[in-house]
Design a protein around this motif. Sequence first.
Motif, PDB file in Angstrom:
ATOM      1  N   GLU A  70       2.758  -2.083 -42.543  1.00 22.55           N
ATOM      2  CA  GLU A  70       1.966  -0.634 -42.508  1.00 22.55           C
ATOM      3  C   GLU A  70       3.461  -0.197 -43.307  1.00 22.55           C
ATOM      4  OE1 GLU A  70       2.680   1.889 -38.996  1.00 22.55           O
ATOM      5  OE2 GLU A  70       0.782   0.935 -38.552  1.00 22.55           O
ATOM      6  N   GLU A  71       4.244  -0.527 -44.385  1.00 21.24           N
ATOM      7  CA  GLU A  71       5.140  -0.923 -45.591  1.00 21.24           C
ATOM      8  C   GLU A  71       4.750  -1.569 -46.540  1.00 21.24           C
ATOM      9  OE1 GLU A  71       9.473  -0.442 -43.181  1.00 21.24           O
ATOM     10  OE2 GLU A  71       8.855  -1.243 -44.497  1.00 21.24           O
ATOM     11  N   SER A  72       4.008  -2.272 -46.283  1.00 22.82           N
ATOM     12  CA  SER A  72       3.038  -3.581 -47.650  1.00 22.82           C
ATOM     13  C   SER A  72       2.448  -4.469 -47.317  1.00 22.82           C
ATOM     14  CB  SER A  72       4.789  -3.591 -48.472  1.00 22.82           C
ATOM     15  OG  SER A  72       5.743  -4.767 -47.577  1.00 22.82           O
ATOM     16  N   THR A  73       2.228  -4.641 -48.025  1.00 24.45           N
ATOM     17  CA  THR A  73       1.469  -6.207 -47.777  1.00 24.45           C
ATOM     18  C   THR A  73       2.960  -7.718 -47.487  1.00 24.45           C
ATOM     19  OG1 THR A  73      -0.664  -5.885 -49.125  1.00 24.45           O
ATOM     20  CG2 THR A  73       0.072  -8.252 -48.786  1.00 24.45           C
ATOM     21  N   CYS A  74       2.308  -8.359 -46.896  1.00 25.80           N
ATOM     22  CA  CYS A  74       3.827  -8.948 -46.518  1.00 25.80           C
ATOM     23  C   CYS A  74       3.327 -10.861 -46.403  1.00 25.80           C
ATOM     24  CB  CYS A  74       4.204  -8.912 -45.209  1.00 25.80           C
ATOM     25  SG  CYS A  74       5.126  -6.833 -44.725  1.00 25.80           S
ATOM     26  N   ILE A  75       3.853 -11.638 -46.620  1.00 21.61           N
ATOM     27  CA  ILE A  75       4.344 -12.766 -46.319  1.00 21.61           C
ATOM     28  C   ILE A  75       4.188 -13.366 -44.960  1.00 21.61           C
ATOM     29  CG2 ILE A  75       6.095 -13.708 -47.505  1.00 21.61           C
ATOM     30  CD1 ILE A  75       4.644 -16.075 -48.210  1.00 21.61           C
ATOM     31  N   LEU A  76       3.622 -14.327 -44.379  1.00 21.33           N
ATOM     32  CA  LEU A  76       4.515 -14.848 -42.727  1.00 21.33           C
ATOM     33  C   LEU A  76       4.628 -16.426 -43.149  1.00 21.33           C
ATOM     34  CD1 LEU A  76       5.119 -14.256 -39.980  1.00 21.33           C
ATOM     35  CD2 LEU A  76       2.959 -15.424 -39.327  1.00 21.33           C
ATOM     36  N   GLU A  77       5.985 -16.576 -42.709  1.00 21.20           N
ATOM     37  CA  GLU A  77       6.496 -17.810 -42.543  1.00 21.20           C
ATOM     38  C   GLU A  77       7.325 -18.620 -41.783  1.00 21.20           C
ATOM     39  OE1 GLU A  77       9.655 -18.223 -45.443  1.00 21.20           O
ATOM     40  OE2 GLU A  77       8.710 -16.734 -47.293  1.00 21.20           O
ATOM     41  N   ALA A  78       6.863 -19.890 -41.517  1.00 22.17           N
ATOM     42  CA  ALA A  78       7.657 -20.698 -40.135  1.00 22.17           C
ATOM     43  C   ALA A  78       9.044 -20.456 -40.619  1.00 22.17           C
ATOM     44  CB  ALA A  78       6.631 -21.729 -40.524  1.00 22.17           C
ATOM     45  N   TRP A  79       9.443 -20.302 -39.434  1.00 12.85           N
ATOM     46  CA  TRP A  79      10.981 -20.946 -39.527  1.00 12.85           C
ATOM     47  C   TRP A  79      11.246 -22.245 -39.258  1.00 12.85           C
ATOM     48  CZ3 TRP A  79      14.777 -17.069 -38.500  1.00 12.85           C
ATOM     49  CH2 TRP A  79      16.698 -17.841 -37.686  1.00 12.85           C
ATOM     50  N   ILE A  80      12.236 -22.312 -40.015  1.00 14.24           N
ATOM     51  CA  ILE A  80      12.184 -23.488 -40.538  1.00 14.24           C
ATOM     52  C   ILE A  80      14.222 -24.091 -40.057  1.00 14.24           C
ATOM     53  CG2 ILE A  80      13.171 -25.760 -42.179  1.00 14.24           C
ATOM     54  CD1 ILE A  80      10.361 -24.613 -41.925  1.00 14.24           C
ATOM     55  N   PRO A  81      14.263 -24.645 -38.501  1.00 10.84           N
ATOM     56  CA  PRO A  81      15.453 -25.281 -37.943  1.00 10.84           C
ATOM     57  C   PRO A  81      16.385 -25.731 -39.026  1.00 10.84           C
ATOM     58  CG  PRO A  81      14.134 -25.692 -36.641  1.00 10.84           C
ATOM     59  CD  PRO A  81      13.193 -25.824 -37.983  1.00 10.84           C
ATOM     60  N   SER A  82      17.917 -25.338 -39.300  1.00 10.49           N
ATOM     61  CA  SER A  82      18.131 -26.154 -40.361  1.00 10.49           C
ATOM     62  C   SER A  82      19.507 -26.355 -39.748  1.00 10.49           C
ATOM     63  CB  SER A  82      18.451 -25.518 -41.950  1.00 10.49           C
ATOM     64  OG  SER A  82      18.691 -24.003 -41.782  1.00 10.49           O
ATOM     65  N   GLU A  83      19.858 -27.392 -40.407  1.00 10.56           N
ATOM     66  CA  GLU A  83      21.715 -27.702 -40.541  1.00 10.56           C
ATOM     67  C   GLU A  83      22.668 -27.393 -41.297  1.00 10.56           C
ATOM     68  OE1 GLU A  83      24.440 -31.400 -38.836  1.00 10.56           O
ATOM     69  OE2 GLU A  83      22.446 -32.210 -41.102  1.00 10.56           O
ATOM     70  N   LYS A  84      22.217 -26.799 -42.389  1.00 14.16           N
ATOM     71  CA  LYS A  84      22.484 -26.101 -43.214  1.00 14.16           C
ATOM     72  C   LYS A  84      22.406 -26.432 -44.317  1.00 14.16           C
ATOM     73  CE  LYS A  84      26.646 -29.555 -44.063  1.00 14.16           C
ATOM     74  NZ  LYS A  84      27.702 -29.684 -43.702  1.00 14.16           N
ATOM     75  N   LYS A  85      22.751 -24.636 -44.755  1.00 12.91           N
ATOM     76  CA  LYS A  85      22.042 -24.004 -46.085  1.00 12.91           C
ATOM     77  C   LYS A  85      22.787 -24.100 -46.873  1.00 12.91           C
ATOM     78  CE  LYS A  85      20.478 -19.597 -45.067  1.00 12.91           C
ATOM     79  NZ  LYS A  85      21.117 -18.457 -45.085  1.00 12.91           N
ATOM     80  N   ALA A  86      21.935 -24.514 -48.570  1.00 11.07           N
ATOM     81  CA  ALA A  86      23.093 -24.883 -49.435  1.00 11.07           C
ATOM     82  C   ALA A  86      21.682 -23.866 -50.927  1.00 11.07           C
ATOM     83  CB  ALA A  86      22.714 -26.808 -49.947  1.00 11.07           C
ATOM     84  N   SER A  87      22.707 -23.797 -51.881  1.00 11.80           N
ATOM     85  CA  SER A  87      22.698 -23.062 -52.973  1.00 11.80           C
ATOM     86  C   SER A  87      22.996 -23.741 -54.201  1.00 11.80           C
ATOM     87  CB  SER A  87      23.432 -21.768 -52.793  1.00 11.80           C
ATOM     88  OG  SER A  87      23.331 -20.812 -54.128  1.00 11.80           O
TER      89      SER A  87
END
Length: 377
Positions: free
Chosen positions: A176-193
């Motif tokens: 209701e606040e704004s248009t949104c994007i729905l994403e699948a949850w990706i099970p991950s072992e690591k998060k990198a940058s």
Amino acid sequence: MPRKHYPGETVGIIGSSLSAAILAQEAGRLGYRVGSLVLTPDNPVKQFASWQTIAETYDELALRHFAGRVDTIITDTGILSSQDYQILKEITDVAMSEDLISITTDRLLEKAYLDSLQLLVAPFSLVTSIADIKEAVEYIGFPCILKSTNRHLPNSEKSVIIYSEQDYPQAETKIEESTCILEAWIPSEKKASLTIVRNERGEMLVYPIFEIIEAGIDGGTQVRYPVSLHSAIEAEINRIGHVIADALGLIGSITMELLITTAGVVYVNDARIGLSDAALFTIGSMSVNHYEATVRAVLGLPLPEIRLRSKAAISLQVPYLNLDSVLTQYMMRTDWGFALFNPLGHEAHDIVGQVIITGDSISNCERQIEITDLLKK
């Protein structure tokens, strides 16, 4: 055609984050004047700016007035719309292509753009109602993540995780606040940058791959180097970074957040123009910090080579640390990095920022954290 900017010109910085403050500091050190546009008088940028304008909102009037007083502009991410950038570009130099502006301001366009480059992203769908969410869940599945498409809107950084139909009421409030994007949850072992800085000459600095660890309510977010990855995965992450930077004609910096699954598959979770909190990690751990490199790139200056100052480093956020221990180490050490700030208007002991612990290995850094009693009990 990108413009070169010479010392004595004015760099306009919009936003009041720590990143904006350090950008102002670096621009001043390189010989430039700094104009600042913020929404509150108590901000960390003030002490590094030549002058500052305080506005009620980043509306067209404020943006036009500010742009008319500066030679180029750098902004915090997530505070302006694509229309705002177009206003600025009418008046002054904004080193961002149309594609750069699109992916900076709109998550849907970001995902679509990354997908068009044949990079792996989580399955996604544009949703404008709870009916859309229910339909999208049929092929995205549970759990999934609901995010605002426009980054500049209030609460756009707060996502909703939908585990089951019981979470639909919370999702409905969000949509209701704004248009949104729905994403699948990706099970991950690591998060990198991965961070890349590129100037108008095509010179490029590629920072080492950092690991992002969410340590929870007691430890905040930690940034670590080196990250233990198979060489093939490292090569793929660096390939992704170069593909994105080259395709966008990047001028400035881009930081990519990547999810690595147990099978070694790399997903691009986020690609943002500008500086992330992980950028503070480069202060003390790298010969050229992310902020100096970004200012150089935007102004058309050459980019120096990056050298590691230590074999390993861990960055910790000050709010989760024992401040007495932090200050004790600050008065003793030359090997650690300290990004400490006391914004004007705050009490003397109200320190924010990060401490970057350096050492010969991650285990050595962890041992130093333990023996110096850095973490709050």
